[in-house]
Design an enzyme around this catalytic site. Structure first.
Site, PDB file in Angstrom:
ATOM      1  NE  ARG A  99      43.210  42.827  30.660  1.00 20.08           N
ATOM      2  CZ  ARG A  99      43.518  43.818  31.450  1.00 20.08           C
ATOM      3  NH1 ARG A  99      44.145  44.883  30.967  1.00 20.08           N
ATOM      4  NH2 ARG A  99      43.211  43.793  32.724  1.00 20.08           N
ATOM      5  CG  ASP A 128      43.514  40.063  32.155  1.00 18.73           C
ATOM      6  OD1 ASP A 128      42.595  39.846  31.335  1.00 18.73           O
ATOM      7  OD2 ASP A 128      43.378  40.776  33.154  1.00 18.73           O
TER       8      ASP A 128
HETATM    9  N1  ARG Z   1      37.017  38.261  35.305  1.00 24.74           N
HETATM   10  C1  ARG Z   1      37.119  39.276  34.321  1.00 24.74           C
HETATM   11  C2  ARG Z   1      37.736  38.711  33.076  1.00 24.74           C
HETATM   12  O1  ARG Z   1      38.467  37.770  33.162  1.00 24.74           O
HETATM   13  C3  ARG Z   1      37.833  40.534  34.820  1.00 24.74           C
HETATM   14  C4  ARG Z   1      39.257  40.346  35.257  1.00 24.74           C
HETATM   15  C5  ARG Z   1      40.043  41.615  35.630  1.00 24.74           C
HETATM   16  N2  ARG Z   1      39.468  42.314  36.743  1.00 24.74           N
HETATM   17  C6  ARG Z   1      40.110  42.918  37.759  1.00 24.74           C
HETATM   18  N3  ARG Z   1      39.356  43.534  38.622  1.00 24.74           N
HETATM   19  N4  ARG Z   1      41.401  42.908  37.898  1.00 24.74           N
HETATM   20  O2  ARG Z   1      37.467  39.186  31.996  1.00 24.74           O
END
Ligand code: ARG
Length: 403
Positions: A99, A128
């Protein structure tokens, strides 16, 4: 294309999925940004997803950029994460480390094209939003950041309804029940019935790893060679980082290595059920830890476990450019100068088991440890053993007297 004058330009971090696609008409109609620049950062998601993002961007009339950041992702994000044994609650951090890079690429494009604002499709529940906005705020502090999904608090069916009204193409994958995020280092699967913590993950969610029934019935041995804490060769064949990670993903995935099912504490305090498959990450981190155990001193290993944990927390939070992280990186870099050597592993039915290790920096002496050697004079141990637990013995005496 003639955008007319004056137009407000916005850079949208674009995956091609439902959330980011509905952002396009929204920023135009509800926020007044006529010129939408979509940026898709390739960190190893399926080529089909990238192609679809490009096609949708074209259909929705945006100025689109696809940035191939795969090599940079491996060199500057995955490799540092290997050196730090990057892991959060049993999850080899993968989405988390991509990210900040995605945010950074959006920043680069926004500066080059003199955009007025940023947009992303994160909802208000996840991690995110923190990780993507941090580089934007750090490097473009004046620029507004618009997150329509978070602001409008829409449900998925409301989004689909809106998309239909506005002629936003909805791809097949959007109707699927699972929410998937994928990059070179791992694949994360959430949503649907996986939200029930006691629901066993069905075989269909896995793409990179084979289940026990389908994986080979005889083990396979591989070797990984490291230099300065990063993998440089597989089975003695030297190769670039991207190729190596991809090859290990394919091989270890075949043997079912890297399926992880955990409860994860998100930054906002929500507990979520997470499934990951990350064959290369599990294999390479296992090998890296085994090599560190051979070459680092016991106090170094103790200290590094603390540093790694703190480093992983910062990386999980997307604080990639944090001063503490720079400090921890300096400690890690100093330790990794000796993490050079080869680790041998056996892959079988979901396990990557270490079966050997070798290094010019090994702190191990066969001569000293061996049962058959006289170079460690056992008689000298007596004095040490005598004084072992001195304070504990004093405490026991006092306890029997005073308590
Ligand atoms: N829990 C993980 C993180 O925060 C993955 C999040 C995104 N995953 C998803 N399947 N949309 O790093």
């Amino acid at each position: 294309m003639d955008w007319g004058v004056p137009v407000k330009k916005i850079v949208l971090v674009y995956s091609g999925g439902l959330d980011t696609s509905v952002c396009i008409p929204m920023v135009r109609e509800d926020y007044g940004y006529d010129h939408v620049i979509t940026v898709t950062v390739d960190v190893g998601q399926p080529a089909e997803d990238i192609r679809q993002a490009e096609a949708k961007a074209r259909a929705l009339g945006t100025e689109h950029y696809t940035v191939d950041a795969k090599d940079e992702f491996v060199r500057d994000y995955i490799f540092p994460s290997i050196r730090a044994n990057g892991d959060y609650m049993g999850y080899p951090i993968s989405t988390s480390i991509a990210r900040p890079l995605i945010g950074l690429k959006a920043v680069e494009i926004a500066k080059r094209l003199k955009a007025d604002a940023f947009c992303h499709g994160c909802t208000g529940k996840g991690n995110d939003q923190f990780r993507i906005e941090f580089p934007m705020r750090a490097f473009c502090p004046e620029m507004p950041i618009i997150a329509p999904m978070r602001e409008k608090n829409l449900t998925r069916s409301e989004e689909i309804e809106y998309a239909k009204q506005k002629g936003v193409p909805i791809s097949q994958s959007v109707e699927k029940i699972w929410s998937i995020d994928e990059n070179i280092w791992g694949r994360s699967i959430e949503g649907g019935r996986l939200e029930e913590p006691d629901f066993a993950p069905p075989e269909e969610i896995f793409q990179w790893t084979k289940g026990h029934d389908a994986s080979p019935n005889t083990p396979r041995r591989i070797s990984i060679t490291f230099e300065d804490g990063v993998p440089v060769a597989l089975d003695d064949e030297r190769m670039g980082g991207l190729a190596l990670v991809q090859r290990v993903n394919a091989i270890a995935g075949e043997y079912g290595v890297g399926r992880i099912d955990i409860m994860e504490d998100r930054m906002l305090g929500l507990k979520v059920r997470e499934n990951y498959e990350c064959p290369a990450a599990v294999t390479l981190l296992t090998a890296h830890r085994a090599l560190e155990a051979l070459v680092l001193t016991r106090p170094e290993l103790d200290m590094k476990a603390i540093v790694d944990r703190k480093w992983s927390e910062l990386a999980y939070q997307g604080l990639w450019f944090d001063p503490l992280k720079e400090d921890l990186d300096a400690f890690i870099a100093a330790t990794q100068r000796r993490v050079t050597g080869t680790v041998f592993l056996e892959l079988f039915k979901g396990h990557a088991k270490v079966i050997g290790r070798r290094s010019p920096w090994a702190l191990y002496s066969e001569d000293l440890a061996s049962f058959d050697s006289k170079s460690f004079d056992q008689r000298e141990a007596v004095g040490m053993v005598k004084n072992h637990g001195m304070q504990s013995r004093m405490y026991l005496q006092l306890k029997s007297k005073l308590a």
